[in-house]
Structure formats: C-alpha cells, structure tokens
Design a protein around this motif. Sequence first.
Motif, PDB file in Angstrom:
ATOM      1  N   VAL A  54       0.837  -1.202   0.000  1.00  0.00           N
ATOM      2  CA  VAL A  54       0.000   0.000   0.000  1.00  0.00           C
ATOM      3  C   VAL A  54       0.869   1.249   0.000  1.00  0.00           C
ATOM      4  CG1 VAL A  54      -1.612   1.355   1.390  1.00  0.00           C
ATOM      5  CG2 VAL A  54      -2.019  -1.074   1.052  1.00  0.00           C
ATOM      6  N   ALA A  55       1.928   1.242   0.817  1.00  0.00           N
ATOM      7  CA  ALA A  55       2.808   2.409   0.908  1.00  0.00           C
ATOM      8  C   ALA A  55       3.528   2.677  -0.408  1.00  0.00           C
ATOM      9  CB  ALA A  55       3.822   2.207   2.028  1.00  0.00           C
ATOM     10  N   ILE A  56       3.910   1.626  -1.104  1.00  0.00           N
ATOM     11  CA  ILE A  56       4.615   1.794  -2.376  1.00  0.00           C
ATOM     12  C   ILE A  56       3.673   2.283  -3.466  1.00  0.00           C
ATOM     13  CG2 ILE A  56       5.822   0.549  -4.222  1.00  0.00           C
ATOM     14  CD1 ILE A  56       7.004  -1.237  -1.969  1.00  0.00           C
ATOM     15  N   VAL A  57       2.474   1.703  -3.516  1.00  0.00           N
ATOM     16  CA  VAL A  57       1.501   2.075  -4.550  1.00  0.00           C
ATOM     17  C   VAL A  57       0.885   3.437  -4.267  1.00  0.00           C
ATOM     18  CG1 VAL A  57      -0.708   1.433  -5.603  1.00  0.00           C
ATOM     19  CG2 VAL A  57       1.011  -0.318  -5.130  1.00  0.00           C
ATOM     20  N   ARG A  58       0.554   3.683  -3.000  1.00  0.00           N
ATOM     21  CA  ARG A  58      -0.068   4.941  -2.595  1.00  0.00           C
ATOM     22  C   ARG A  58       0.596   5.428  -1.310  1.00  0.00           C
ATOM     23  NH1 ARG A  58      -1.609   5.074  -6.922  1.00  0.00           N
ATOM     24  NH2 ARG A  58      -3.696   5.278  -7.787  1.00  0.00           N
ATOM     25  N   GLY A  83      18.939  -8.539   8.378  1.00  0.00           N
ATOM     26  CA  GLY A  83      20.041  -7.940   9.113  1.00  0.00           C
ATOM     27  C   GLY A  83      19.558  -7.580  10.503  1.00  0.00           C
ATOM     28  N   THR A  84      18.391  -6.940  10.550  1.00  0.00           N
ATOM     29  CA  THR A  84      17.685  -6.665  11.793  1.00  0.00           C
ATOM     30  C   THR A  84      16.212  -6.953  11.520  1.00  0.00           C
ATOM     31  OG1 THR A  84      17.191  -4.984  13.460  1.00  0.00           O
ATOM     32  CG2 THR A  84      17.363  -4.249  11.175  1.00  0.00           C
ATOM     33  N   ARG A  85      15.382  -6.859  12.533  1.00  0.00           N
ATOM     34  CA  ARG A  85      13.939  -7.075  12.339  1.00  0.00           C
ATOM     35  C   ARG A  85      13.220  -5.767  12.684  1.00  0.00           C
ATOM     36  NH1 ARG A  85      11.720 -12.165  15.390  1.00  0.00           N
ATOM     37  NH2 ARG A  85       9.911 -11.715  14.064  1.00  0.00           N
ATOM     38  N   PRO A  86      13.100  -4.873  11.712  1.00  0.00           N
ATOM     39  CA  PRO A  86      12.471  -3.580  11.988  1.00  0.00           C
ATOM     40  C   PRO A  86      10.971  -3.722  12.209  1.00  0.00           C
ATOM     41  CG  PRO A  86      12.907  -3.813   9.648  1.00  0.00           C
ATOM     42  CD  PRO A  86      13.527  -4.995  10.311  1.00  0.00           C
ATOM     43  N   PRO A  87      10.380  -2.848  13.003  1.00  0.00           N
ATOM     44  CA  PRO A  87       8.923  -2.845  13.157  1.00  0.00           C
ATOM     45  C   PRO A  87       8.224  -2.599  11.827  1.00  0.00           C
ATOM     46  CG  PRO A  87       9.952  -1.577  14.911  1.00  0.00           C
ATOM     47  CD  PRO A  87      11.038  -1.897  13.921  1.00  0.00           C
ATOM     48  N   ILE A  88       7.093  -3.242  11.642  1.00  0.00           N
ATOM     49  CA  ILE A  88       6.341  -3.113  10.397  1.00  0.00           C
ATOM     50  C   ILE A  88       5.934  -1.664  10.166  1.00  0.00           C
ATOM     51  CG2 ILE A  88       4.231  -3.824   9.192  1.00  0.00           C
ATOM     52  CD1 ILE A  88       4.371  -6.441  10.799  1.00  0.00           C
ATOM     53  N   LEU A  89       5.593  -0.962  11.241  1.00  0.00           N
ATOM     54  CA  LEU A  89       5.184   0.443  11.127  1.00  0.00           C
ATOM     55  C   LEU A  89       6.292   1.281  10.483  1.00  0.00           C
ATOM     56  CD1 LEU A  89       3.515   2.520  13.963  1.00  0.00           C
ATOM     57  CD2 LEU A  89       5.379   3.439  12.617  1.00  0.00           C
ATOM     58  N   LEU A  93       6.406   3.186   6.674  1.00  0.00           N
ATOM     59  CA  LEU A  93       6.690   4.595   6.415  1.00  0.00           C
ATOM     60  C   LEU A  93       7.927   4.746   5.544  1.00  0.00           C
ATOM     61  CD1 LEU A  93       5.913   7.515   6.929  1.00  0.00           C
ATOM     62  CD2 LEU A  93       7.275   7.456   9.026  1.00  0.00           C
ATOM     63  N   ALA A  94       8.948   3.938   5.793  1.00  0.00           N
ATOM     64  CA  ALA A  94      10.158   3.983   4.966  1.00  0.00           C
ATOM     65  C   ALA A  94       9.850   3.623   3.525  1.00  0.00           C
ATOM     66  CB  ALA A  94      11.217   3.044   5.534  1.00  0.00           C
ATOM     67  N   ALA A  95       8.951   2.643   3.317  1.00  0.00           N
ATOM     68  CA  ALA A  95       8.563   2.255   1.959  1.00  0.00           C
ATOM     69  C   ALA A  95       7.866   3.400   1.246  1.00  0.00           C
ATOM     70  CB  ALA A  95       7.655   1.027   2.006  1.00  0.00           C
ATOM     71  N   ALA A  96       7.030   4.139   1.969  1.00  0.00           N
ATOM     72  CA  ALA A  96       6.343   5.284   1.372  1.00  0.00           C
ATOM     73  C   ALA A  96       7.339   6.361   0.954  1.00  0.00           C
ATOM     74  CB  ALA A  96       5.324   5.849   2.357  1.00  0.00           C
ATOM     75  N   VAL A  97       8.291   6.660   1.828  1.00  0.00           N
ATOM     76  CA  VAL A  97       9.311   7.670   1.513  1.00  0.00           C
ATOM     77  C   VAL A  97      10.168   7.215   0.335  1.00  0.00           C
ATOM     78  CG1 VAL A  97      11.360   8.853   2.375  1.00  0.00           C
ATOM     79  CG2 VAL A  97       9.353   8.571   3.862  1.00  0.00           C
ATOM     80  N   LEU A  98      10.571   5.931   0.341  1.00  0.00           N
ATOM     81  CA  LEU A  98      11.394   5.407  -0.752  1.00  0.00           C
ATOM     82  C   LEU A  98      10.641   5.441  -2.076  1.00  0.00           C
ATOM     83  CD1 LEU A  98      14.064   4.082  -1.565  1.00  0.00           C
ATOM     84  CD2 LEU A  98      13.015   1.850  -1.053  1.00  0.00           C
ATOM     85  N   ALA A 149      18.786   6.359  15.576  1.00  0.00           N
ATOM     86  CA  ALA A 149      18.697   7.775  15.208  1.00  0.00           C
ATOM     87  C   ALA A 149      18.029   7.950  13.854  1.00  0.00           C
ATOM     88  CB  ALA A 149      20.094   8.394  15.200  1.00  0.00           C
ATOM     89  N   SER A 150      18.281   7.018  12.931  1.00  0.00           N
ATOM     90  CA  SER A 150      17.662   7.086  11.603  1.00  0.00           C
ATOM     91  C   SER A 150      16.149   6.943  11.699  1.00  0.00           C
ATOM     92  CB  SER A 150      18.240   5.995  10.700  1.00  0.00           C
ATOM     93  OG  SER A 150      19.633   6.160  10.535  1.00  0.00           O
ATOM     94  N   LYS A 151      15.688   6.120  12.617  1.00  0.00           N
ATOM     95  CA  LYS A 151      14.239   5.968  12.817  1.00  0.00           C
ATOM     96  C   LYS A 151      13.609   7.277  13.285  1.00  0.00           C
ATOM     97  CE  LYS A 151      14.506   1.053  14.060  1.00  0.00           C
ATOM     98  NZ  LYS A 151      14.242   0.060  15.140  1.00  0.00           N
ATOM     99  N   LEU A 152      14.299   7.981  14.177  1.00  0.00           N
ATOM    100  CA  LEU A 152      13.774   9.256  14.658  1.00  0.00           C
ATOM    101  C   LEU A 152      13.811  10.316  13.561  1.00  0.00           C
ATOM    102  CD1 LEU A 152      15.377   9.287  18.227  1.00  0.00           C
ATOM    103  CD2 LEU A 152      13.054   8.631  17.578  1.00  0.00           C
ATOM    104  N   MET A 153      14.801  10.238  12.668  1.00  0.00           N
ATOM    105  CA  MET A 153      14.844  11.146  11.524  1.00  0.00           C
ATOM    106  C   MET A 153      13.718  10.823  10.540  1.00  0.00           C
ATOM    107  SD  MET A 153      18.973  11.267  10.985  1.00  0.00           S
ATOM    108  CE  MET A 153      18.902  12.299   9.519  1.00  0.00           C
ATOM    109  N   LEU A 154      13.417   9.534  10.378  1.00  0.00           N
ATOM    110  CA  LEU A 154      12.290   9.138   9.531  1.00  0.00           C
ATOM    111  C   LEU A 154      10.990   9.724  10.061  1.00  0.00           C
ATOM    112  CD1 LEU A 154      11.215   7.333   7.179  1.00  0.00           C
ATOM    113  CD2 LEU A 154      10.985   5.486   8.869  1.00  0.00           C
ATOM    114  N   ALA A 155      10.876   9.795  11.390  1.00  0.00           N
ATOM    115  CA  ALA A 155       9.680  10.389  11.999  1.00  0.00           C
ATOM    116  C   ALA A 155       9.537  11.850  11.595  1.00  0.00           C
ATOM    117  CB  ALA A 155       9.744  10.263  13.518  1.00  0.00           C
ATOM    118  N   VAL A 156      10.649  12.590  11.563  1.00  0.00           N
ATOM    119  CA  VAL A 156      10.596  13.991  11.140  1.00  0.00           C
ATOM    120  C   VAL A 156      10.146  14.082   9.685  1.00  0.00           C
ATOM    121  CG1 VAL A 156      11.919  16.116  10.862  1.00  0.00           C
ATOM    122  CG2 VAL A 156      12.411  14.600  12.785  1.00  0.00           C
ATOM    123  N   ALA A 157      10.622  13.154   8.850  1.00  0.00           N
ATOM    124  CA  ALA A 157      10.231  13.143   7.439  1.00  0.00           C
ATOM    125  C   ALA A 157       8.733  12.906   7.277  1.00  0.00           C
ATOM    126  CB  ALA A 157      11.018  12.085   6.682  1.00  0.00           C
TER     127      ALA A 157
END
Length: 458
Positions: A54-58, A83-89, A93-98, A149-157
Amino acid sequence: MLAGPWFATTPLKDRPAAWVALATAAAAGLGIAAGAQTGAVAVTWLLAPASMAVAIVRPAWGLIAALALAYGLPFAVVPVRLGTRPPILELTLAAAVLAIVVRWVIFGRRFPLPGAGWTWAVAGVLAWWALAVVVALRFGTGVEQVQYASKLMLAVAAFVLAFVLAANRALAHRAAAVIAVAGAGQSLLATVMLMTREEALPFFSALESAGYPDAGTALRYLSDQTTLRAIGTLVDPNILGASLAIGVVIAVGLAARAGGRARYAWLAVALLILPGLAFSLSRGAWLAAAAGLLILIWRHNRRWALLLIGVGTIATAFAPVEALEHLRSGLFARDESAALRLDEFAEAYRVIGAAPVFGVGFPAEPPAAFFVGVSNSFLWTAEHIGLPGMSLSLGLALAATIAGLRNAGRSRLAPVFAAAAVATLVAGLVDHHFASVPHMAILQWSLLGLAAGALRGD
C-alpha cells in the motif's frame, strides 16, 4: 490539487499495475501466514507485505496505515530477519518515503513539497540530526544506535508526507478517523486486558513471537506495586495514555465539525476512549487530553472554557477523589516517580551543559560521568542532539501548531489536528516518549504536518 495522482488520488481501477502489486502482496502474505507457527506471526505475515505494498503504490495511504499500526501493533516486527527485524510500522513509512524518492529521482514524477518555508525548516531539522549523529561518533555510537537515530529522523520526514496528505480533505478526514477509531479500539482492548489481569498473560506471551517484550513485564503497576495500570498492546501505560489523549481530542474535534448522527457517533467514539485513558493512570496524558480539549472548547465558547478551567483547578486542588489525589501527588512531587523526575531534570541540565551544541548523540554506552535520560521530550532531544537541534525541532513544532490554531485558511480540520498536537507537546513536558520512541515521534510529527497541511486543503 497538491497531492498528485500517483501519491494518493487516482482510482486504483485505472491503475492495473497497482492492483497486481496489492494482490501479489496479499497472496504472499496469506500463503505464508497459513503456515505460520503462531497466530501473532501469521498476523505479521499479513500486515508486513500488505502495508508495504500500500505504501509503495499509494504513499499517502502508507502513512495512514502507519498511523493505524501506531494504535494497534506498533512494536510488531517483520517476521524475517533483514540484518535486523524492523517494526512493520517503520518499514511501512520507509517504503512510502522510498517510493516517493524513486518516482521523483528516477522517473521524474515530481512530488509536491510543502511551501519553501516548511521545506527548509524540515530540511534544517534533518540536517542537524544527521550532523549531531556524525559528531557524536566520538562517544562510541555503534551501528544499532545509528539505526535508532535514523528511525527518529524518519519520523521527522513524516511531517512532509502528512503535510501533502492533508491537502486532500478527504484523506485528511480519513487520517483523523483512523486515529480516533483505532484509539477507541485500543481503549476497549486495554480495558478488557486490565480487567482480566493475569488471565491476559497468554495473550502477551503470544505477542512475543511478533517482536513484543517478554510477557513477564506486561503487568505494570504504580509505585505502590498494587495498583495495576492499563497498557493494551502499546507496552507502556504512559504510551497508551498519550496515544489515547490524542485520540479523544481528535474524536471530539470530529464531533464538533460534524452534524446529525455523525456527531453522536464521534461523541460515542470519544466516550469509548475515556476508559483506557483513565485506567492508564498516566497523569501526563490526562493533562495533555485536558489541554487539547480545552483548546477545542475555547474556539467554540470561551466562557465555557474559562468555567471548566476554574472548576477543574478547584477540583484538582481539593476534591477527595482517588484519581485526583494521584494527579495532585504528581503535580506536587509527593510520590517517588514524580520526585525522580525532578532529579532527572537536574541531571539533564548537567548533560546538556557538557555538550550543549551537538549533544552526546546515541552512544552504545552512556558516558560514565552522566545519567542520560529524562522524562521530558525537549530536554531529551537537547541531551542527544544539542540545544540548536532541540530549538529547530521545537520551532518547527510550534510554527505548525500555531498555524493550525490560527487557521488562516479556514480549514475545518487544521484546528483539530493542532489541538491534538498541543496535547503531544503538553505530554512531552513530563515524558520523553514523543521524542525517544520512534512510532510516537512519527505520530507527533504526522499530527504537526496534518495541522499545517490542512490549511491548504483542496
């Protein structure tokens, strides 16, 4: 229209490729979930590919999905190790930004940024975050700390995504509705789990396979170790309380702008949020909810707002009610947790004084001379990225909130989002979750973006 068709608005029936992507993700998730060993893992297999698709398409709907996850399963991680297991949330959001970056940079599909002032302000905050993290490498910041820190920067984005989303009134209303309804659902779940007490432990045990903390920490008490607090699936009672404070403000705001049966429906949603908010026993959340609601009331009837302020002050000071006594003990630092906050504030000033410009960063091992950590979002930010970084972040937050409250564009939703943003800022005075917990930071920055962006609604 600010939000381009690819971002949010073109009907999916006109985009067969989008249907193929969503169907493929759903099929993959269903197929793997069918073989999952536990129900919680099955849910993550369903959520992860679906929300990312959904994030990639819209991308706009990806942000709305992230907001829903913030109220449902914010700590659920992807079911495979990358590599790590990031939260789905966060991955959603990262997929939407990418998706936005790829479309813009590679395919030339221009993303409608906010106005120059907002864009430069966000860029300034992100640039300072990045600079502070690099400078703080001298304190021994490791890979995990950089990821954090990158996660917190993603929040600002998320501010930018939310700003552009809010330019579409229908999408802005859906975002508000998701927060309110999801808040009501979380409140009911938290209340039921509180009432069942130890009988809820198997549920918490099941969540462990989805990335949640050990079930042994699921029962959270006040400092007296006898009074149990509600947590729902949000792990911490203060996180639950702060999240529900936002939800109740938005639900009441939606009721105020609606008419007929819709008004009563949103008032019912607000009432459903109250039990979870009350049983969280989070004094900061109670104050945050009161601040947000008073702002909404002030906008409609200042006399009623002043009356409520007076009655509330007298009741808080003198009423022999257990909940109000709990609130008083915090306001006057009479109990252990409130007194500890005062010690944390004093220590925070020492930490900030030692590294006032760039902060101490995110070291793997905190400096031996200091205790890094304070129950205040603004001091917490200053500790980690310095006073300039905190000032830039706070300045952007206040600018967005004030713009939403002034409502020069006569938006019906901007003041609602701004009132909810005020609730997050008030909660931040006595807790650090809106600065230190990535999904809470995403929630706050999204509200700020929605408050400012709704002024330009189409």
